[in-house]
Design a protein around this motif. Structure first.
Motif, PDB file in Angstrom:
ATOM      1  N   ALA A 163       0.836  -1.208   0.000  1.00 48.96           N
ATOM      2  CA  ALA A 163       0.000   0.000   0.000  1.00 48.96           C
ATOM      3  C   ALA A 163       0.868   1.254   0.000  1.00 48.96           C
ATOM      4  O   ALA A 163       0.635   2.191  -0.774  1.00 48.96           O
ATOM      5  N   LEU A 164       1.891   1.279   0.861  1.00 45.99           N
ATOM      6  CA  LEU A 164       2.766   2.445   0.915  1.00 45.99           C
ATOM      7  C   LEU A 164       3.608   2.573  -0.357  1.00 45.99           C
ATOM      8  O   LEU A 164       3.970   3.682  -0.764  1.00 45.99           O
ATOM      9  N   ALA A 165       3.914   1.447  -0.985  1.00 45.02           N
ATOM     10  CA  ALA A 165       4.696   1.485  -2.218  1.00 45.02           C
ATOM     11  C   ALA A 165       3.882   2.036  -3.385  1.00 45.02           C
ATOM     12  O   ALA A 165       4.442   2.577  -4.334  1.00 45.02           O
ATOM     13  N   GLY A 166       2.561   1.875  -3.321  1.00 43.80           N
ATOM     14  CA  GLY A 166       1.719   2.473  -4.339  1.00 43.80           C
ATOM     15  C   GLY A 166       1.018   1.519  -5.272  1.00 43.80           C
ATOM     16  O   GLY A 166       0.175   1.933  -6.073  1.00 43.80           O
ATOM     17  N   ALA A 167       1.348   0.200  -5.214  1.00 43.10           N
ATOM     18  CA  ALA A 167       0.696  -0.761  -6.112  1.00 43.10           C
ATOM     19  C   ALA A 167       0.951  -2.168  -5.602  1.00 43.10           C
ATOM     20  O   ALA A 167       1.971  -2.434  -4.954  1.00 43.10           O
ATOM     21  N   PRO A 168       0.060  -3.121  -5.898  1.00 39.77           N
ATOM     22  CA  PRO A 168       0.208  -4.500  -5.414  1.00 39.77           C
ATOM     23  C   PRO A 168       0.946  -5.427  -6.374  1.00 39.77           C
ATOM     24  O   PRO A 168       0.988  -6.626  -6.158  1.00 39.77           O
ATOM     25  N   HIS A 169       1.548  -4.890  -7.435  1.00 43.89           N
ATOM     26  CA  HIS A 169       2.102  -5.732  -8.492  1.00 43.89           C
ATOM     27  C   HIS A 169       3.449  -6.334  -8.087  1.00 43.89           C
ATOM     28  O   HIS A 169       4.442  -5.623  -7.931  1.00 43.89           O
ATOM     29  N   ALA A 170       3.473  -7.662  -7.969  1.00 38.59           N
ATOM     30  CA  ALA A 170       4.670  -8.388  -7.562  1.00 38.59           C
ATOM     31  C   ALA A 170       5.364  -8.987  -8.772  1.00 38.59           C
ATOM     32  O   ALA A 170       4.867  -8.923  -9.909  1.00 38.59           O
ATOM     33  N   PHE A 171       6.509  -9.607  -8.520  1.00 41.48           N
ATOM     34  CA  PHE A 171       7.296 -10.267  -9.557  1.00 41.48           C
ATOM     35  C   PHE A 171       6.437 -11.229 -10.378  1.00 41.48           C
ATOM     36  O   PHE A 171       6.527 -11.278 -11.615  1.00 41.48           O
ATOM     37  N   LEU A 196      21.884  21.323 -26.161  1.00 43.23           N
ATOM     38  CA  LEU A 196      21.495  19.913 -26.094  1.00 43.23           C
ATOM     39  C   LEU A 196      21.255  19.500 -24.646  1.00 43.23           C
ATOM     40  O   LEU A 196      22.063  19.810 -23.763  1.00 43.23           O
ATOM     41  N   VAL A 197      20.171  18.787 -24.381  1.00 37.50           N
ATOM     42  CA  VAL A 197      19.874  18.307 -23.031  1.00 37.50           C
ATOM     43  C   VAL A 197      20.728  17.068 -22.739  1.00 37.50           C
ATOM     44  O   VAL A 197      20.820  16.155 -23.569  1.00 37.50           O
ATOM     45  N   TYR A 198      21.381  17.058 -21.581  1.00 36.82           N
ATOM     46  CA  TYR A 198      22.161  15.901 -21.131  1.00 36.82           C
ATOM     47  C   TYR A 198      21.279  14.652 -21.155  1.00 36.82           C
ATOM     48  O   TYR A 198      20.173  14.644 -20.608  1.00 36.82           O
ATOM     49  N   GLY A 199      21.772  13.584 -21.769  1.00 41.57           N
ATOM     50  CA  GLY A 199      20.969  12.369 -21.895  1.00 41.57           C
ATOM     51  C   GLY A 199      20.530  11.783 -20.577  1.00 41.57           C
ATOM     52  O   GLY A 199      19.484  11.123 -20.490  1.00 41.57           O
ATOM     53  N   GLY A 200      21.306  12.001 -19.521  1.00 37.59           N
ATOM     54  CA  GLY A 200      20.923  11.501 -18.208  1.00 37.59           C
ATOM     55  C   GLY A 200      19.634  12.117 -17.697  1.00 37.59           C
ATOM     56  O   GLY A 200      18.902  11.502 -16.908  1.00 37.59           O
ATOM     57  N   VAL A 201      19.336  13.337 -18.139  1.00 37.24           N
ATOM     58  CA  VAL A 201      18.068  13.979 -17.776  1.00 37.24           C
ATOM     59  C   VAL A 201      16.903  13.180 -18.349  1.00 37.24           C
ATOM     60  O   VAL A 201      15.886  12.952 -17.672  1.00 37.24           O
ATOM     61  N   VAL A 202      17.057  12.724 -19.577  1.00 34.15           N
ATOM     62  CA  VAL A 202      16.001  11.920 -20.209  1.00 34.15           C
ATOM     63  C   VAL A 202      15.868  10.576 -19.493  1.00 34.15           C
ATOM     64  O   VAL A 202      14.746  10.108 -19.232  1.00 34.15           O
ATOM     65  N   ILE A 203      16.998   9.949 -19.153  1.00 32.66           N
ATOM     66  CA  ILE A 203      16.952   8.657 -18.455  1.00 32.66           C
ATOM     67  C   ILE A 203      16.198   8.787 -17.140  1.00 32.66           C
ATOM     68  O   ILE A 203      15.279   8.001 -16.848  1.00 32.66           O
ATOM     69  N   SER A 204      16.568   9.774 -16.318  1.00 31.46           N
ATOM     70  CA  SER A 204      15.945   9.898 -15.001  1.00 31.46           C
ATOM     71  C   SER A 204      14.501  10.358 -15.080  1.00 31.46           C
ATOM     72  O   SER A 204      13.665   9.959 -14.266  1.00 31.46           O
ATOM     73  N   THR A 205      14.188  11.198 -16.069  1.00 31.09           N
ATOM     74  CA  THR A 205      12.795  11.622 -16.242  1.00 31.09           C
ATOM     75  C   THR A 205      11.930  10.434 -16.650  1.00 31.09           C
ATOM     76  O   THR A 205      10.836  10.215 -16.101  1.00 31.09           O
ATOM     77  N   ALA A 206      12.411   9.649 -17.608  1.00 34.17           N
ATOM     78  CA  ALA A 206      11.650   8.476 -18.052  1.00 34.17           C
ATOM     79  C   ALA A 206      11.522   7.452 -16.936  1.00 34.17           C
ATOM     80  O   ALA A 206      10.463   6.847 -16.752  1.00 34.17           O
ATOM     81  N   LYS A 207      12.602   7.260 -16.168  1.00 32.07           N
ATOM     82  CA  LYS A 207      12.555   6.304 -15.051  1.00 32.07           C
ATOM     83  C   LYS A 207      11.546   6.766 -14.002  1.00 32.07           C
ATOM     84  O   LYS A 207      10.806   5.951 -13.427  1.00 32.07           O
ATOM     85  N   ALA A 208      11.496   8.062 -13.741  1.00 32.61           N
ATOM     86  CA  ALA A 208      10.514   8.594 -12.793  1.00 32.61           C
ATOM     87  C   ALA A 208       9.094   8.372 -13.310  1.00 32.61           C
ATOM     88  O   ALA A 208       8.189   8.006 -12.548  1.00 32.61           O
ATOM     89  N   LEU A 209       8.888   8.568 -14.604  1.00 30.75           N
ATOM     90  CA  LEU A 209       7.565   8.344 -15.187  1.00 30.75           C
ATOM     91  C   LEU A 209       7.156   6.871 -15.090  1.00 30.75           C
ATOM     92  O   LEU A 209       5.960   6.552 -14.995  1.00 30.75           O
ATOM     93  N   SER A 210       8.138   5.964 -15.086  1.00 29.04           N
ATOM     94  CA  SER A 210       7.831   4.532 -15.050  1.00 29.04           C
ATOM     95  C   SER A 210       7.207   4.094 -13.734  1.00 29.04           C
ATOM     96  O   SER A 210       6.704   2.964 -13.632  1.00 29.04           O
ATOM     97  N   PHE A 211       7.227   4.956 -12.739  1.00 34.73           N
ATOM     98  CA  PHE A 211       6.578   4.641 -11.458  1.00 34.73           C
ATOM     99  C   PHE A 211       5.129   4.203 -11.680  1.00 34.73           C
ATOM    100  O   PHE A 211       4.648   3.285 -11.006  1.00 34.73           O
ATOM    101  N   ASN A 212       4.462   4.843 -12.620  1.00 30.52           N
ATOM    102  CA  ASN A 212       3.064   4.509 -12.906  1.00 30.52           C
ATOM    103  C   ASN A 212       3.024   3.220 -13.721  1.00 30.52           C
ATOM    104  O   ASN A 212       3.029   3.235 -14.943  1.00 30.52           O
ATOM    105  N   GLY A 213       2.974   2.094 -13.023  1.00 31.47           N
ATOM    106  CA  GLY A 213       2.967   0.784 -13.653  1.00 31.47           C
ATOM    107  C   GLY A 213       4.095  -0.109 -13.169  1.00 31.47           C
ATOM    108  O   GLY A 213       4.005  -1.330 -13.219  1.00 31.47           O
TER     109      GLY A 213
END
Length: 352
Positions: free
Chosen positions: A191-199, A250-267
């Motif tokens: 519940a605190l993690a935000g979703a019940p989806h396990a391995f 040019l935007v540092y590619g690491g910005v895209v990596i961390s932004t996309a990884k943060a977005l991946s929280f949903n799911g």
């Protein structure tokens, strides 16, 4: 009085690199709570394991856990003055492994070895391959990875020494993944993690559209890049982008990596802990003002005993929700909106 530059460092150009060359990078950096706060502010990450010390301790850690990507950015930033100060673009990553849990107060330093060189046909640039190792204050390896970057030549007519393109593993084998000592998901609070989806709930081949989008503004990407002490000229100096009609930095590619990884929280709420980076490619440049969207695909699964591991492909797109188009056409060519293709292993709690 005329200024002299004899004490300044213009950075290495392609012809300055040699196979087997060892580089010890300057300026060790101590990870602090300030880094964690700014990381959250810049990318919007929400994974409970890195947001709550109490949650981390309930998962078996003695201290608050720090997102491994923070260590990746810090170590990457150390390498820039020696490797990519004169880069045209950072191209990709492979064989990345996290060897230790990152914690507040850990001091990181970095060393690299040149493992590959390939001059481009235009003779104006070449690709440099390096294996970088990030270490803590005790000299113990925290992370290691290979990256390759396109670097300008100082003199297009300069002769280049021995060249070699290294063969790199497509994936870090599951048996080489390192689970942080003490990690215990037996008391995991779904519940605190935000979703019940396990391995057990994820299927190989499954695709997850992370739905949300996040714009990256000029001030944000420059602040993020400064935070990691990344000094690459293309991210800050508009005159380095003079050949680009837009004049944009040019935007540092690491910005895209961390932004996309943060977005991946949903799911992927329970897959925050990265164990390895199998590979990554910055498919197209990204500039401020664009909106990042992301989707993931489960490529593989591995039971590591105490935890499960998902091999995930994270695809980021610009200015177009992922559901609107495939990542590649029938000929295997990326859609023009794709900006990142990132392959990694993440630890996930099991239900059993």
């Amino acid at each position: 009085m005329k200024a002299v530059a004899s004490k300044t460092d213009p950075g290495n150009f392609f012809e300055d690199f040699k196979l087997g060359q060892k580089l010890v990078h300057a300026t060790p950096r101590t990870v602090t709570a300030g880094d964690v706060a700014l990381y959250t502010a810049l990318y919007g990450t929400r994974f409970a394991l890195f947001s709550s010390e109490a949650f981390a301790k309930a998962c078996g850690f003695r201290h608050a856990a720090v997102d491994p990507l923070i260590a990746f950015h810090i170590v990457f930033g150390k390498t820039v003055p020696d490797i990519s100060l004169n880069a045209v673009a950072n191209l990709g990553y492979a064989e990345g492994r996290f060897h230790k849990l990152i914690t507040d107060g850990m001091t990181l330093s970095a060393e690299s070895e040149v493992i590959g060189l390939k001059e481009n046909s235009n003779r104006k640039t070449g690709v440099v391959y390096v294996r970088t190792t990030g270490m803590d204050e005790f000299g113990e390896t925290v992370l290691s990875y290979v990256r390759w970057v396109m670097v300008r030549k100082r003199d297009p007519d300069a002769e280049v020494g021995e060249q070699h393109v290294p063969e790199l593993a497509a994936v870090v084998p599951a048996e080489r993944l390192i689970v942080p000592p003490g990690l215990d998901f037996s008391r995991y609070d779904w519940a605190l993690a935000g979703a019940p989806h396990a391995f057990e709930d994820y299927e190989i081949g499954e695709k997850i559209d992370h739905v949300d989008g996040m714009a990256v503004e000029e001030a944000e990407h420059q602040m993020a890049t400064r935070l990691w002490q990344n000094t690459a000229k293309v991210h800050f100096n508009q005159f380095e982008r003079a050949k680009d009609p837009s004049g944009r930095r040019l935007v540092y590619g690491g910005v895209v990596i961390s932004t996309a990884k943060a977005l991946s929280f949903n799911g992927l709420q329970n897959a925050g802990l990265i164990l390895a980076i199998n590979g990554g490619r910055h498919v197209a440049p990204f500039f401020a003002g664009g909106t990042v969207f992301a989707w993931s695909q489960v490529l593989d699964k591995a039971d590591l005993g105490a935890v499960g591991a998902l091999r995930l492909r994270l695809v980021a797109t610009m200015d177009a929700p992922c559901a609107e188009f495939p990542d590649k056409n029938g000929e295997g060519v990326y859609h023009s909106g794709v900006i990142l293709d990132f392959d990694y292993w993440a630890a996930v709690p099991k239900r059993g």
